[in-house]
Design a protein around this motif. Structure first.
Motif, mmCIF file in Angstrom:
data_model
loop_
_atom_site.group_PDB
_atom_site.id
_atom_site.type_symbol
_atom_site.label_atom_id
_atom_site.label_comp_id
_atom_site.label_asym_id
_atom_site.label_seq_id
_atom_site.Cartn_x
_atom_site.Cartn_y
_atom_site.Cartn_z
ATOM 1 N N PRO A 51 74.034 69.045 30.936
ATOM 2 C CA PRO A 51 72.911 68.701 30.720
ATOM 3 C C PRO A 51 72.474 68.899 28.797
ATOM 4 N N PHE A 52 73.294 70.050 28.225
ATOM 5 C CA PHE A 52 73.221 70.590 27.055
ATOM 6 C C PHE A 52 74.275 69.696 26.410
ATOM 7 N N SER A 53 75.195 68.655 27.110
ATOM 8 C CA SER A 53 76.357 67.943 26.025
ATOM 9 C C SER A 53 75.642 67.649 24.449
ATOM 10 N N GLY A 54 76.627 68.107 23.368
ATOM 11 C CA GLY A 54 75.951 67.334 22.533
ATOM 12 C C GLY A 54 74.773 67.929 21.601
ATOM 13 N N PHE A 55 74.197 68.938 22.511
ATOM 14 C CA PHE A 55 72.645 69.659 22.252
ATOM 15 C C PHE A 55 71.644 67.676 22.263
ATOM 16 N N GLY A 56 71.958 67.550 23.454
ATOM 17 C CA GLY A 56 70.986 66.088 23.264
ATOM 18 C C GLY A 56 71.229 65.378 22.498
ATOM 19 N N SER A 57 72.282 64.987 21.834
ATOM 20 C CA SER A 57 72.135 63.952 20.836
ATOM 21 C C SER A 57 72.240 63.144 21.234
ATOM 22 N N GLY A 59 66.611 70.872 27.848
ATOM 23 C CA GLY A 59 65.903 71.868 29.012
ATOM 24 C C GLY A 59 65.127 71.260 29.810
ATOM 25 N N THR A 60 64.883 69.696 29.690
ATOM 26 C CA THR A 60 64.180 70.011 30.926
ATOM 27 C C THR A 60 64.968 69.267 32.126
ATOM 28 N N ALA A 61 66.243 68.522 31.710
ATOM 29 C CA ALA A 61 66.724 67.981 32.976
ATOM 30 C C ALA A 61 67.658 68.747 33.249
ATOM 31 N N LEU A 62 67.916 70.255 32.464
ATOM 32 C CA LEU A 62 68.696 72.200 33.171
ATOM 33 C C LEU A 62 67.291 72.336 34.603
ATOM 34 N N LEU A 63 65.794 72.283 33.836
ATOM 35 C CA LEU A 63 65.554 72.556 34.947
ATOM 36 C C LEU A 63 64.666 71.901 35.756
ATOM 37 N N SER A 64 64.815 70.416 35.206
ATOM 38 C CA SER A 64 64.880 69.814 36.801
ATOM 39 C C SER A 64 65.823 69.998 37.642
ATOM 40 N N ASP A 65 67.347 69.922 37.635
ATOM 41 C CA ASP A 65 67.932 70.493 38.447
ATOM 42 C C ASP A 65 68.147 71.711 38.792
ATOM 43 N N ASN A 69 59.416 60.116 33.158
ATOM 44 C CA ASN A 69 60.723 59.382 32.416
ATOM 45 C C ASN A 69 58.958 58.685 31.290
ATOM 46 N N LEU A 70 58.457 57.961 31.445
ATOM 47 C CA LEU A 70 57.436 58.138 30.856
ATOM 48 C C LEU A 70 56.781 58.900 29.342
ATOM 49 N N LEU A 71 57.124 60.166 30.024
ATOM 50 C CA LEU A 71 56.501 61.222 28.368
ATOM 51 C C LEU A 71 58.135 61.141 27.901
ATOM 52 N N SER A 72 59.446 60.996 28.670
ATOM 53 C CA SER A 72 60.677 61.107 28.028
ATOM 54 C C SER A 72 60.414 59.557 26.865
ATOM 55 N N ALA A 73 60.226 58.549 27.195
ATOM 56 C CA ALA A 73 60.300 56.874 26.559
ATOM 57 C C ALA A 73 59.431 58.057 25.584
ATOM 58 N N VAL A 74 58.006 57.980 26.030
ATOM 59 C CA VAL A 74 56.940 58.246 24.345
ATOM 60 C C VAL A 74 57.274 59.300 23.075
ATOM 61 N N GLY A 75 58.268 60.369 24.072
ATOM 62 C CA GLY A 75 58.498 61.175 22.891
ATOM 63 C C GLY A 75 58.060 62.674 23.417
ATOM 64 N N LYS A 76 56.794 62.625 24.674
ATOM 65 C CA LYS A 76 56.522 63.146 24.242
ATOM 66 C C LYS A 76 57.193 64.774 25.643
ATOM 67 N N LYS A 126 58.338 68.015 24.985
ATOM 68 C CA LYS A 126 57.821 69.216 25.026
ATOM 69 C C LYS A 126 56.807 69.466 26.386
ATOM 70 N N ALA A 127 56.205 68.782 26.677
ATOM 71 C CA ALA A 127 55.352 68.434 28.046
ATOM 72 C C ALA A 127 56.029 69.045 29.079
ATOM 73 N N ASN A 128 57.476 67.451 28.942
ATOM 74 C CA ASN A 128 57.763 67.753 30.065
ATOM 75 C C ASN A 128 58.346 68.962 30.243
ATOM 76 N N THR A 129 59.653 69.582 28.775
ATOM 77 C CA THR A 129 59.544 71.227 29.624
ATOM 78 C C THR A 129 58.459 71.663 29.872
ATOM 79 N N LEU A 130 57.927 72.160 29.374
ATOM 80 C CA LEU A 130 57.118 73.129 29.716
ATOM 81 C C LEU A 130 56.271 72.651 31.365
ATOM 82 N N ILE A 131 55.724 71.516 31.772
ATOM 83 C CA ILE A 131 55.244 71.571 32.883
ATOM 84 C C ILE A 131 56.445 71.811 34.233
#
Length: 415
Positions: free
Chosen positions: A61-67, A223-229, A350-357, A359-364
């Motif tokens: 999930p950290f491929s390219g540090f999220g590039s 980070g969110t992808a890693l936590l989700s997995d 996915n909506l939060l990811s699309a709108v750029g939020k 950080k909220a996704n990661t913390l939750i």
């Protein structure tokens, strides 16, 4: 109904069905490859490969540090072809430097295992090569998506996955573990057939986006992808600690089908991600999208759960034999939970990811991961592996509602 028709017509006009089907093909190919390799490799070799694959899953999930995640979102925000190309070339170059560092760290992890497992060093080496190829494959996928080339994205995805599984089956059959590792390492590099020379030209930083914002988004997405997995592996690890291997087997049977139904929502949302990102400040569009999403997935989830509930015993016996009858109740609990997951967590995450939020996704996601063992400690002791099914279900439900609340707070603040 007209609104729903327009919604689906827009999905088809963007060739979203190509993305949907290609992601389905990828899932089927991964399943077939896993099934074959379990049968062909000795148990000890498969166990060692599984250990390395688990470490790989942490780093991937950290491929390219999220590039790639940053390219998909920020590239979707602009209509300027030149900006998209500049952003793609910049992220390809900068992300590759970070990818080399990530791959070096991944390979160094092998030193912790080298004295315990025979031949694990060269297995890590093959997976390191795969990690580099994985970077280019993901970058090209994101680039095709931001240019709206969904049909081309599907061709890339299908070529790599179908050719990859054929290569894996062939080489593994003739050369066993070595053939399997060679196929695994080579497969993502098939994406180079889509590599264009413009990727190495016009590398500039003249695009209109803030570089700090780009990399912050990418890191939070990773980070969110890693936590989700991790959430969907922590349950098994906790159960193995709190009970025994028989309970783990019963639980894995119960969760296998429910966990896989969410691909319907995930692939649908991924197909629409560039459009959602582009309309991140369009309140009416986002509200209409949610409304039409529920028009589709409320009946779909109701149908899935209804069939699963009515034929629960038959499903367990058909796929897993009658010796797993005790998994029937956890199966229904998890089926309900993953149906709810499609209506809450998959949609609003996915909506939060699309709108750029992000950080909220990661913390939750982090909060949910903390809550899972707390629920498990109370429930597994009383209800066994059924308690783990309830624990995961509660965690996902909590996660979904928190994501929904976060998104509606964002939506409320839009003008």
């Amino acid at each position: 109904m007209k609104s729903l028709q327009e919604f689906l017509q827009h999905f088809l006009s963007n060739k979203g069905q190509h993305v949907f089907l290609s992601l389905l093909v990828a899932k089927v190919c991964a399943f077939l490859g896993s099934l074959f390799i379990i049968r062909i490799l000795p148990e000890s070799e498969f166990g060692t490969v599984s250990i390395v694959a688990s470490v790989f899953a942490v780093f991937a999930p950290f491929s390219g540090f999220g590039s790639q995640q940053s390219l998909l979102r920020f590239g979707s925000l602009t209509d300027e072809t030149a900006d998209k190309k500049w952003l793609s070339s910049y992220l390809l170059l900068k992300g590759f430097g970070r990818q080399v560092l990530l791959t070096a760290v991944f390979f160094l992890v092998s030193l912790f295992y080298v004295n315990r497992y025979e031949d694990i060093l060269y297995i890590f080496l093959f997976f390191s090569v795969r990690l580099i190829g994985f970077y280019f494959f993901n970058h090209l996928q994101s680039e095709l998506r931001i240019f709206g080339k969904n049909a081309e994205f599907a061709r890339l995805n299908n070529t790599v996955n179908i050719s990859g599984v054929i290569l894996l089956l062939t080489l593994s059959y003739f050369w066993g573990l070595l053939g399997y590792l060679a196929a695994l390492a080579a497969t993502p590099f098939l994406a180079f057939f889509w590599f264009k020379w413009h990727h190495l030209k016009n590398i500039t930083e003249t695009f209109s986006f803030n570089k700090k914002e780009i990399w912050n988004y990418g890191l939070h997405a990773s980070g969110t992808a890693l936590l989700s997995d991790t959430l969907f592996s922590a349950d098994v690890l906790l159960l193995s600690f709190l009970m025994n291997e028989n309970a783990v087997a019963d639980y894995k049977v119960a969760i296998l089908i429910p966990a896989n139904i969410t691909f319907l929502a995930l692939t649908f949302m991924q197909s629409d991600f560039p459009v959602l990102a582009k309309n991140y400040q369009n309140k009416a569009f986002l509200k209409n999208y949610i409304f039409n999403y529920y028009k589709i997935f409320l009946p779909v989830t109701a149908l899935i759960f209804g069939i699963g509930f009515i034929f629960k015993s038959e499903v367990i016996q058909l796929f897993f034999t009658s010796k797993y009858e005790e998994s029937t109740l956890p199966f229904i609990i998890l089926l309900a939970a993953f149906c709810g997951n499609m209506l809450l967590r998959n949609l609003y995450g996915n909506l939060l990811s699309a709108v750029g939020k992000m950080k909220a996704n990661t913390l939750i996601s982090l909060f949910t991961l903390v809550m899972l063992p707390i629920f498990a400690l109370f429930l597994v002791g009383h209800y066994g592996f059924t308690g783990m099914a309830v624990s995961l279900s509660l965690s996902m439900l909590l996660n979904g509602f928190m994501l929904m609340i976060s998104f509606y707070i964002y939506l409320k603040n839009l003008k």
